[in-house]
Design an enzyme around this catalytic site. Structure first.
Site, PDB file in Angstrom:
ATOM      1  CG  ASP A 147       2.356  62.648  21.639  1.00 53.23           C
ATOM      2  OD1 ASP A 147       2.709  63.493  20.786  1.00 53.23           O
ATOM      3  OD2 ASP A 147       1.215  62.145  21.656  1.00 53.23           O
ATOM      4  CD  GLU A 148       0.580  58.131  21.935  1.00 52.58           C
ATOM      5  OE1 GLU A 148      -0.032  57.253  22.575  1.00 52.58           O
ATOM      6  OE2 GLU A 148       0.009  58.905  21.135  1.00 52.58           O
TER       7      GLU A 148
END
Lengths: 517, 517
Positions: B316-317
């Site tokens: 993620d991210e």
């Protein structure tokens, strides 16, 4: 940069009315970077630290009574505080009891001097909390875990506000006595000096009255396990006294009294519907003489049990609809010439209760609602909105004010918003110096709807610490949230090490984490 | 109406792949009104209780293995669970060790029968959690504190979703092992069966790798006190196993890896500014072969240490700006034919890591970000907004989904809003039955920015219990917040009595309050 352990000690203390309470001793264990004051919380009025350092060991360290001190060895408050703080400074050293003996040969002797011997009395509203002298910062160096170094440091200190309170609500949820005592520990570390004990309310009446035992036997959540006995109350008061904390009891009436009615018939107003009693009850019945006889006996007991000269009478959020519905109350209003002005009835009731407590030499505090119709008491401002407008209004009327509105820490919202409680400016209203001096302090309110022993500590700490600094320190030196942040993070680690379950402010760690069971 | 203590016991259990885990035993101690199911949480699929009652004492009660049971006396999981629950039912009885012996003469014998002897294996994604038979409710009557009564009760039970997880984040704050074990206790009481261990992230790397010891010695908050040793990890896995809980480790990359870089040089991408390295580092460097050699060795270890067949790879991210700034990364992109499409680079990296873990026979789970460029993995949906749109999108692509978005319990906001976590309908999207069956469950996420051992328990419980019922029980029988409220209040009291620091839902009390130290 390794995090360091430090301690501040006040060598000689004196003051206007110098009772030897904890704030006079001003002993803290801190986590600091070298030569900084990061973990000193709340910030002292003046602190200067030099690079001069001395090694320190428990064997070389002691407290002693100064030659000029009015209090002599055996003074309960000073002896207890010395022992407590010795243990906090040297948690692993087992001979803490020697701390006050044989002091003459120790190279590090902290001399305690006070002007008056108030060793056996209670902290009062006008007790001095000033402290001025040489102090030392203890620096637990990284490369030598069992050796402390002290930096020569000078501190001058006194509180900005006289009244720095925390309200705990033991009616919506019962708080075990141990939980209250633990909160008093944390309060002392934060220099709070008033425990506002909102002891009873609608949901339950845990105070065990010896005059009216039915109040708790019928009104508590449980008559045996969810009550505060007389000895519980004495224990709380005594524990608080040794920490320089006053215990301010609140017996809120005429509203917020549902639980009172369970153990005292004819106390509450029967509500009517369609001309007949509905079976429900409203606020205390102000129309019966028996009400005031009851209140006189209750407050006679409460005045004797709680030594503080203040008493909180509540007076907030009175639901008038039940009074309105009751034909006897209405008849009483006619008789008294109140017409249909129920504010007059409220004022009449509060006047009576204030007179009762005055008779027992107590100063009354009431919630701001009462100020609208009664102008002889100390007022606690609690409502949202322009609370400084209200503070100003009360001060202009010449009454003393306590500010609570911005410090409702139980309120819904993010729990980590400590800055919101830090950026409060209690005197930022238009007024004379005299009016501002009527603002005697502030109070953190921890109402109990959603709070009990499971979540009280992390919800209070370190957010209440933000209010603590606002109420103690110089506003100009403590106006920056950014500067406060690392100091508060360090102070939170100190609270953890002292066993206070204070929640984190943000990502990071403490040398001594909280170890839950 | 006095509050009663009750217990549910499953006499005979069986199932498709019936490993003897806790949910098969299905033993609960409950606080109930008579003949109600208020404290039974999460609600069983079917429960009928009769008024037929029998007295019960610890002397007359025991667990035993059924004659047809594949598991025999000595089965670790069943023996441990029997002992644990015997103590919970009879906390004051000291001969709990006799519980599995001499069962033939006891009038109340709970026979445990399982189809397979999986006593020494780990709970798996497809382990059966069905339970069906006669059960009894124990009713601790008010007028006889030391005597229990059982109501004849029949329960049939199985979970709605196979995956019912809780994520704990031990990187943003270190959680002591004891705190994790206590959370596993509470998870078992709530029938959560997956502990998603978000063990490392940007702020710290507490996992002590034997292949790369520098990762924790340089990347943990403290190399000795803030780490999980191999034996800590084994202890957590073993403790979880005995409670029917899988341990799903997450080693999130290529983003969220700042702490990895401290102990592993050349792993992170050097960011550039004005043509030269700026001194800062970005995500894992996807352009170096050494990265994948490192990952292969790390995941080889992790795959061996954590027995579960799933592994969470994060993903993620990912901050692309650092990759963009690095000329070597850009050159690599050109060489690989990715042009300037950094999503392709991300996909390339994740593909490599997924292949590595596949080789070690692990099923990969990733955060939803990865789904945009990679379609071979199980997806955890975490973003706000129309999360069911995302669930649908993933299910339509034929991938399995875990829903986390509505259960971010660490998020700012009122902490007592349990109903918000209860009124979640994971399958309320337009899709075929087959697509819906791809939603294998959900997960409560407790990120660590503002959470550590001081506030974890009251922040999790009983709010996570709301998610627990949503994931276990029949949605139609549990759609009403009002009906759930008193049951959850009772269940919270049970959690308290079992030592879980679960916060209150509203005004009230429990027979056994939490006594903090």
């Amino acid at each position: 940069m390794p995090v360091r352990d430090m301690s501040v000690m006040c060598a000689v203390c004196s003051g206007r009315r110098a009772r030897p309470n904890l704030n006079l001793l001003l002993l803290l264990i801190l986590l600091l970077g070298p030569h900084t004051v990061e973990g000193v919380w709340p910030l002292p009025q003046a602190i200067t630290s030099s690079t001069e350092r001395y090694p320190l060991t428990p064997q070389a360290f002691c407290f002693s009574y100064g030659r000029r001190s009015a209090a002599r060895p055996g003074c309960s408050v000073l002896d207890a505080a010395s022992e407590r703080y010795f243990s906090l400074i040297f948690p692993d050293y087992t001979y803490a009891n020697d701390v006050l003996r044989l002091s003459e040969n120790k190279p590090f002797t902290v001399e305690i001097s006070v002007d008056h011997d108030d060793c056996d009395s209670y902290p009062m509203e006008n007790s001095s909390e000033k402290c001025k002298d040489q102090l030392m910062l203890l620096d637990d160096t990284f490369w030598s875990c069992y050796r402390y170094f002290v930096n020569k440091t000078k501190i001058e200190d006194f509180p900005r506000f006289q009244f720095r309170g925390i309200l705990l609500d033991t009616s919506r949820h019962y708080l075990p006595v141990k939980t209250i005592l633990k909160s008093l520990d944390a309060m002392a570390y934060n220099k709070f000096n008033v425990f506002h004990w909102h002891i009873v309310d609608d949901p339950s009446f845990p105070y065990q009255s010896h005059t009216f035992p039915d109040l708790s036997s019928k009104g508590a959540f449980h008559p045996m396990t969810h009550i505060y006995t007389q000895s519980d109350v004495r224990r709380v008061i005594s524990y608080a006294r040794l920490r320089g904390i006053r215990v301010l009891p609140e017996f809120d009436s005429p509203g917020h009294t549902k639980s009172w009615g369970k153990g005292q018939s004819d106390l509450l107003t029967p509500c009517y519907k369609g001309g007949i009693p509905s079976g429900t009850f409203g606020p205390v019945n102000p129309a019966l003489p028996s009400t005031y006889q009851f209140m006189e006996r209750l407050f006679k007991e409460v005045s004797a049990v709680f030594p503080d000269s203040y008493i909180h009478l509540g007076g907030d959020e009175v639901d008038l609809s039940c009074w309105r519905s009751n034909p006897y109350v209405r008849a009483f209003m006619q008789k008294m010439g109140f017409g249909v002005d129920f504010a007059k009835l409220e004022a009449f009731y509060m006047e009576k209760v204030v007179n009762i407590t005055s008779f027992f030499n107590k100063t009354s505090i009431v919630w701001q609602d009462v100020f609208d119709y009664h102008e002889r008491v100390m007022v606690e401002v609690w409502k949202e909105g322009c609370y400084l407008c209200e503070v100003r209004r009360v001060a202009k009327a010449g009454l003393r004010v306590i500010l609570a509105s911005p410090w409702y820490l139980d309120q819904p919202g993010p729990t980590h918003n400590w800055a919101r409680y830090y950026t409060v400016w209690p005197l930022a209203f238009k007024g004379t110096e005299e009016q501002k001096s009527l603002v005697i302090g502030g109070e953190v309110c921890m109402w109990g709807e959603y709070v009990d022993a499971t979540n009280l500590a992390p919800r209070l700490w370190p957010r209440a610490s933000a209010a603590a600094e606002r109420l103690w320190s110089n506003e100009k030196q403590t106006s920056s949230v950014d500067k406060a942040f690392p100091r508060l993070q360090d102070f939170r680690c100190i609270l953890l090490r002292r066993g206070i379950q204070a929640e984190p402010l943000y990502v990071g760690h403490c040398k001594h984490e909280y170890h839950s069971v």
